[in-house]
Design an enzyme around this catalytic site. Structure first.
Site, mmCIF file in Angstrom:
data_model
loop_
_atom_site.group_PDB
_atom_site.id
_atom_site.type_symbol
_atom_site.label_atom_id
_atom_site.label_comp_id
_atom_site.label_asym_id
_atom_site.label_seq_id
_atom_site.Cartn_x
_atom_site.Cartn_y
_atom_site.Cartn_z
ATOM 1 N N HIS A 34 0.729 -1.360 0.069
ATOM 2 C CA HIS A 34 0.003 0.150 0.074
ATOM 3 C C HIS A 34 1.010 1.272 -0.069
ATOM 4 O O HIS A 34 1.515 1.393 0.924
ATOM 5 C CB HIS A 34 -0.816 0.119 1.259
ATOM 6 N N ASP A 36 0.724 5.177 -0.266
ATOM 7 C CA ASP A 36 0.073 6.460 -0.306
ATOM 8 C C ASP A 36 0.691 7.368 -1.183
ATOM 9 O O ASP A 36 2.025 7.761 -1.114
ATOM 10 C CB ASP A 36 -0.158 6.917 0.944
ATOM 11 N N ASP A 149 -8.419 1.683 1.832
ATOM 12 C CA ASP A 149 -7.887 2.718 2.565
ATOM 13 C C ASP A 149 -9.010 3.984 2.541
ATOM 14 O O ASP A 149 -8.889 4.851 3.221
ATOM 15 C CB ASP A 149 -6.548 3.146 2.348
ATOM 16 N N HIS A 418 -6.629 9.528 -1.331
ATOM 17 C CA HIS A 418 -7.519 9.485 -0.014
ATOM 18 C C HIS A 418 -6.603 10.281 1.012
ATOM 19 O O HIS A 418 -7.278 10.355 2.067
ATOM 20 C CB HIS A 418 -7.888 8.049 0.294
#
Length: 984
Positions: A34, A36, A149, A418
Site C-alpha cells: 500500500h 500512499d 483505505d 485519499h
C-alpha cells in the site's frame, strides 16, 4: 498455482461443495504494497525511500519463481518507475509478467481516490488517466477494485467501476459496529446497486474486508514487527547502510516455521468463518512493504510449502494469488447473493469517539484549489478540442499543448488520493499538491493564451497599463465551458472607479461598479454575460479615473454606494424582528433584521438566520477524545463565534450586495478586526433566469483560534426532523437521517457535502451548493450546519511524529449558493446550479464560435483529446506495435443525465439526442463509437460477470446505434468521436 493446491481446488469444484469441515480452506494469499501518493512524505521522498525499490525488487523476484504473484494498485508510482527508473530488461520482464497474469494491475487509476470529498468528474479523470496509460502500454484493462483505505465508501464508486468494466469491487473502511455485525452474519459480500435509477443495470459484486483490513495480521508474539514483514519498516530519506531495517520480523527457519504456520492457519480459519465460501482472501502486505521483496518471498515461500505439506493438520491450503484468481473462485461458487441498494457507508467510525468526519472540512484552501484546477482543466480541454477540430494545422504546437494538458491532468488526478483532497496529509505534502496544481493551471493559462494568440503582457485581471486622465480600454473574452445557454454575472477586480462594458456588437451591457469588499484600493466590476454552450464572446471594458460624466458615456453602468448599519452587540439582542429591512428581486424578498444585522426571513414565510458557531476541540489526549486531520470529536455543543455584527448594504442595478462582519469582541475597528464575514449577492437584473434564484454567498474565515472548528449555521422554520440530504460525489443525493448514539452523536451525524446539501419539509426546501467539499449536518430541527474551517493541535504522539496536527492558520474564502423555494421548484434548479457553480464562465480571449447546447437534463462531462497512442480495436492493438505518436484526432465525449428517476416530471425523463446534430457547432461528426467509462472497452464487447441474486430484474443494457442516443436518468455514456477533416 502449486500442484497440491490445484488438486484440492479441482476436487472441491467437481464435488459442488462450497464449504465443509472435511475440506481444507483454500487461501488466496495476495502480495501487495500500500503506497500512499502523498500523506506524510512527498512523492519524490517516497520514490527515493522505497517506492521505486518495490517495483524493481518485485519484478526481479517474480521472474525467479513462477508461483509468485503481486498486485499493483497506485499507478502514479508505477508510472514514475516505468518512465524514469526501469531498465529495458526490467520493462521486458514486466511485460512478460503482465502477460502471464502474475503481475496484476488493480483499480488502475492514477491513485486510490477518496470516496467522501471527491467530485464525480475528478474521479473519472484520475481513473481514465491510469487506464489510458495501462492500455496503451500493456493492452490490459483492470477489472477489479481494491479500495482498501478510503475513509468510508460512497455508493457512486461502484457505479463508476461498473461503467469502467470492473467485475468486482473491494472495500474495507466501514463503521466498526456495522462491520462486526456483517462478519457475524456472513454478510461481508453482496451485490451492490449503487444508483437508485440505474439499479441492476450497473450492479457490482462487492467484497468487504474483515476486521483485519488490508494489512497482514499483527499478533505474532515472537516477531519484532508482528506481521509477516520480514523486510522491516521503510526509512526516510535513505535506506540503512547495513541493510538492516527496524522491526524486521524473525526469519522463517526450521525452528520458527511451525509457529508461523500455526499462527497463520489459526487466523485463516478465524476469518474464513466470516465468509460464505471456502475461499479466503488473505492480504499479505501493508503500508510501504515489499521494497526489499527478496527477503519477503524468501521467508514466505518455505512457510507456504510447509503449510501445504501439512494441510491435513492445519486444515488450510495456501497459494500465491492475484485478485482475479480469488474472485474467479468465488464467482464459480454460483451462490445467490444478497442485494444492497443505493445506501453508502458514510460516515465512517473506527471507535465510539473516533468519527472520521473531520476531514470533510480539513485544509479548505487545498480543497478549493483542487476544484478550481479541475474546472480550469475542463475549460482548457474543451477549447483545445474545438481548436484542433477547426484548425488541425493551426500555429499552436499540438505536442506542446498536450503536454500542458497532461501536466494539469496529472496534478488534478494526483490530489484525488485519499490522503490528498481529504486534507489528511502533512503540511509539506499539502504544499506539494498545491504547487503541482498551480503549476498545472499556469500551463493551462499559457495554452489558452497561445490558442487565442494573446499578447503576453495583457492582464486578465482588468487592470491595463495606465494613462492618467484618459479612458482606457480592456478587451476580454468570456467563455462558457458548459453545453448550455447561460445568463451570468462576471466579476472583475479593477483599479478604476468608473467603467463602461460593451458586447461584441458595441452595445452597452448591464454593469455595476463598487468598492471591493476585500480591499478599499480596488473596485468590483460586475457585468451581465449571455452565452451559448461552449461559446465565448468578446466584451470591451472602458475605464476612467473619474466618475461618470456626460462626456464619458456610461449611462448603463451603475456606480453603487453602500449604506452602513450600526454595529449590534449580541448582549443587546432582546427584542428582535421589529425593524426589518427588505432586499427584493424577482424571486425573493429577503428581510434583514436591523436589531441583529442578521438575515431574518424570506418573504416572512420561511424564517432564515445565518451566523457562525465554533466547536472547541480538545487537544490533550489525557483529557479525552481529540479532533485531528481525520477525526471530529465535538467537545460539547457549539458556541456562538462572535459578540457583535456589522452590516453594509450596497443596492445595485446588477446585484445588491449585503456585507456582514462578525467580531469576536465588541471593540473591533470597522473593516479590520472581524473574524468572519458573509458577503451575499442578490441578482437584480431583469433577465437573470435561473440566476434570480441563486443567492451567492462568499465567506471569510480566519485565522482561527487554535483548536477551533467553525461552522456556518443556517437556521430555518422548516420542519425537517433533523433529516438532511447531501450528495455522494456530486452524482446522487443521499438521505441522511439523524441518529442518536451513546457517545459522539454530534460528530457521527456529520456527512460529506461535495456539491449539494439541503433540508426540506412537506412544502419548502433550503438548498446550499458548494464550490468545494465541506462537512454538513442537521443538529436541530430546521437547521443546516456546514463546517467550513478547522485549526487543530494535539499531543498525540502519532500526530506529532508525522506532523498531522492541522495547525492551519490560513484565511479561507469558500463560496456557497443558497436556493429557497418549493420542493418541485428547487428540484429543477439545484442539479444544474451545482454544475454551473463548478464551471463558472472563464475570462479568455478570441472571436465567437457557434454554440453547442445539450437538453437541460444532460451535462457534458468531458470533451477532450486524450492523446492515447492506441487503436480502439483491442485485437488490433495487441497485434501491432504501440504507436509512437499520440492520436490527436480521437475525441473523448462523456454525457451524464443529471436527474434521478422520478425526481422531476419532465427533467427526469430519458432524453434522446442526435450527437451529430448537437456537435455540429464543433465540427462534422464522421463516426461515433460507444466506450466504457474510461474508454478502454468497446461497449459492445464488454462482458462483465453476472452474479446470481434473488432480484433478477432490470439487468438489460442497451447501446447506441448510429448517432442517436437515448440517455436515461443518472446514466453516464462515453464515446470516441472522429470529426471530418479536409483530408477525408
Amino acid at each position: 498455482m502449486h500442484l497440491l493446491s490445484l488438486i484440492v481446488f479441482v476436487f472441491w469444484f467437481c464435488s459442488g461443495k462450497t464449504s465443509g469441515e472435511d475440506q481444507p480452506i483454500q487461501t488466496f494469499l495476495i502480495p501487495h504494497s500500500h503506497m500512499d501518493v502523498g500523506w506524510v512524505y512527498t512523492i519524490q521522498e517516497s520514490m527515493h525511500a522505497y517506492a521505486a525499490n518495490v517495483y524493481s525488487s518485485v519484478t526481479e523476484e517474480l521472474s525467479k519463481v513462477k508461483e509468485r504473484r503481486f498486485i499493483s494498485v497506485e499507478q502514479e508510482f508505477f508510472r514514475l518507475w516505468w518512465d524514469s527508473v526501469a531498465s529495458d530488461t526490467q520493462k521486458k520482464q514486466v511485460r512478460q509478467l503482465v502477460k502471464e497474469g502474475r503481475l496484476e494491475f488493480i483499480i488502475g487509476g492514477q491513485v486510490m481516490h477518496d470516496e467522501a470529498v471527491t467530485d464525480l468528474e475528478d474521479e473519472i479523470l484520475q481513473l481514465t488517466e491510469g487506464h489510458g496509460f495501462l492500455y496503451q502500454t500493456f493492452g490490459v484493462r483492470p477489472q477489479f477494485s481494491w479500495h482498501v483505505d478510503p475513509f468510508g465508501a460512497s455508493a457512486t464508486t461502484p457505479v463508476l467501476f461498473s461503467l469502467a468494466g470492473f467485475n468486482t469491487h473491494l472495500i474495507s473502511r466501514i463503521d466498526y459496529d456495522l462491520k462486526d455485525g456483517m462478519q457475524k452474519n456472513k454478510k461481508l459480500q453482496f451485490v451492490w446497486r449503487g444508483s437508485p435509477s440505474l439499479k441492476a443495470q450497473q450492479e457490482i459484486f462487492t467484497h468487504t474486508m474483515d476486521q483485519y483490513s488490508y494489512c497482514t495480521p499483527s499478533h505474532i508474539p515472537f516477531s519484532n514487527r508482528s506481521g509477516f514483514y520480514w523486510n522491516g519498516v521503510a526509512l526516510f530519506p535513505d535506506p540503512p547502510k547495513d541493510g538492516v531495517y527496524p522491526n524486521m520480523s524473525l526469519p522463517v527457519t526450521k525452528e520458527t516455521v511451525h509457529s508461523y504456520a500455526q499462527t497463520m492457519a489459526e487466523n485463516i480459519k478465524q476469518r474464513a468463518a466470516w465468509f460464505r465460501t471456502n475461499h479466503l482472501l488473505w492480504p499479505w502486505g501493508c503500508d510501504k512493504q515489499f521494497y526489499n521483496s527478496s527477503v519477503q518471498f524468501r521467508n514466505m515461500d518455505p512457510l507456504i510449502t510447509y503449510i501445504n505439506q501439512n494441510s491435513k493438520e492445519f486444515g488450510v491450503t495456501v497459494q500465491y494469488a492475484t485478485l482475479s484468481e480469488y474472485f474467479q473462485s468465488v464467482h464459480q461458487s454460483n451462490l445467490t447473493w444478497d442485494v444492497r441498494g443505493s445506501e453508502d457507508f458514510l460516515p465512517y467510525s473506527t471507535e465510539p469517539y473516533q468519527a472520521w468526519t473531520g476531514f470533510y472540512a480539513s485544509r479548505n484552501v487545498l480543497k478549493g484549489v483542487a476544484r478550481r484546477a479541475s474546472s480550469r482543466l475542463r475549460a482548457a480541454e474543451t477549447l483545445f478540442t474545438r481548436y484542433r477540430i477547426s484548425f488541425p494545422d493551426g500555429p499552436v504546437a499540438k505536442d506542446w499543448a498536450l503536454e500542458k494538458l497532461r501536466a494539469l491532468r496529472w496534478a488534478v488526478s494526483e490530489v484525488q488520493h485519499h490522503d490528498g483532497i481529504t486534507g489528511t496529509e502533512s503540511p509539506k505534502v499539502a504544499e506539494m499538491y498545491v504547487q503541482h496544481l498551480l503549476q498545472g493551471m499556469m500551463g493551462a493559462e499559457e495554452l489558452l493564451a497561445a490558442l487565442f494568440l494573446l499578447p503576453q503582457n495583457l492582464d486578465v485581471s482588468g487592470a491595463p497599463s495606465r494613462s492618467a486622465g484618459q479612458a482606457l480600454e480592456q478587451h476580454v473574452i468570456i467563455y462558457n465551458p458548459l453545453a448550455w445557454n447561460i445568463s451570468s454575472v462576471v466579476n472583475m477586480t479593477v483599479t478604476f472607479p468608473s467603467a463602461v462594458v460593451r458586447d461584441d456588437g458595441g452595445q452597452p451591457v448591464p454593469a455595476q461598479i463598487q468598492r471591493s469588499a476585500q480591499c478599499n484600493a480596488s473596485y468590483d466590476l460586475f457585468f451581465v454575460v449571455q452565452l451559448g454552450g461552449l461559446q465565448h464572446r468578446k466584451y470591451s471594458v472602458q475605464f476612467s479615473e473619474t466618475p461618470c460624466s456626460g462626456k464619458f458615456k456610461c449611462k448603463r453602468t451603475y456606480e453603487a454606494q453602500g449604506v452602513a448599519f450600526e454595529r449590534r452587540h449580541v448582549r443587546d439582542w432582546r427584542k428582535t424582528g421589529r425593524r426589518l429591512l427588505p432586499v427584493i428581486n424577482g424571486c425573493y424578498k429577503l428581510m434583514f433584521d436591523q436589531d441583529t444585522n442578521l438575515l431574518h426571513s424570506e418573504q416572512r414565510r420561511i424564517m432564515v438566520t445565518q451566523d457562525f458557531w465554533e466547536y472547541d476541540a480538545n487537544g490533550d489526549v489525557e483529557a479525552g477524545p481529540i479532533s485531528d486531520n481525520y477525526i471530529f470529536s465535538a467537545n460539547g455543543s457549539a458556541v456562538r463565534a462572535y459578540k457583535a455584527v456589522e452590516m453594509e448594504i450596497i443596492p445595485g442595478k446588477v446585484l445588491t450586495e449585503i456585507r456582514q462582519r462578525f467580531y469576536r469582541s465588541v471593540t473591533g475597528d470597522w473593516n479590520y478586526d472581524y473574524a468572519y464575514s458573509i458577503t451575499t449577492r442578490v441578482p437584480e437584473y431583469s433577465e437573470a433566469g435561473p440566476w434570480c434564484h441563486r443567492l451567492e454567498q462568499t465567506y471569510s474565515l480566519g485565522p482561527l483560534r487554535l483548536n477551533t472548528e467553525v461552522v456556518l449555521r443556517t437556521s430555518s422554520s422548516l420542519n425537517n426532523n433533523r433529516t438532511l440530504y447531501s450528495d455522494d460525489n456530486g452524482y446522487q443525493m443521499m438521505k441522511r437521517t439523524y441518529k442518536k448514539f451513546t457517545n459522539n452523536t454530534v460528530a457521527r451525524n456529520y456527512f460529506p457535502m461535495v456539491r449539494t446539501a439541503y433540508i426540506q419539509d412537506d412544502i419548502s426546501r433550503l438548498v446550499l451548493l458548494s464550490d468545494r467539499a465541506h462537512g454538513v449536518s442537521s443538529q436541530a430541527d430546521g437547521q443546516l450546519e456546514v463546517m467550513l474551517h478547522r485549526r487543530l493541535w494535539n499531543n498525540l504522539q502519532w500526530n506529532l511524529g508525522y506532523n498531522l496536527t492541522l495547525n492551519d492558520s490560513s484565511v479561507v474564502r469558500p463560496t456557497l449558493w443558497m436556493i429557497l423555494g418549493s420542493v418541485a421548484a428547487t428540484s429543477k434548479l439545484y442539479q444544474r446550479g451545482a454544475v454551473e457553480l463548478q464551471h463558472r464562465p472563464v475570462v479568455i480571449f478570441n472571436s465567437p464560435v457557434p454554440p453547442v447546447v445539450l437538453p437541460p437534463s444532460l451535462h457534458l462531462l468531458s470533451l477532450s483529446i486524450p492523446g492515447w497512442n492506441y487503436t480502439s480495436d483491442h485485437d488490433l492493438h495487441l497485434r501491432k506495435e504501440v504507436r509512437s505518436e499520440p492520436d490527436y484526432d480521437r475525441v473523448l465525449l462523456r454525457v451524464v443525465h443529471l436527474f434521478e428517476e422520478g425526481e422531476d416530471p419532465e427533467l427526469s425523463k430519458p432524453v434522446t439526442v442526435n450527437l451529430k446534430d448537437v456537435l455540429k457547432g464543433v465540427g462534422e461528426v464522421r463516426d461515433l463509437e460507444e466506450r466504457s467509462l474510461t474508454g478502454t472497452w468497446n461497449i459492445t464487447s464488454l462482458q462483465r460477470w453476472r452474479w446470481k441474486t434473488a432480484d433478477t430484474s432490470g439487468k438489460s443494457e442497451e447501446w447506441n446505434q448510429g448517432f442517436t442516443v437515448t440517455i436515461s436518468p443518472k446514466e453516464i455514456r462515453t464515446f470516441f468521436i472522429h470529426f471530418r477533416t479536409r483530408n477525408d
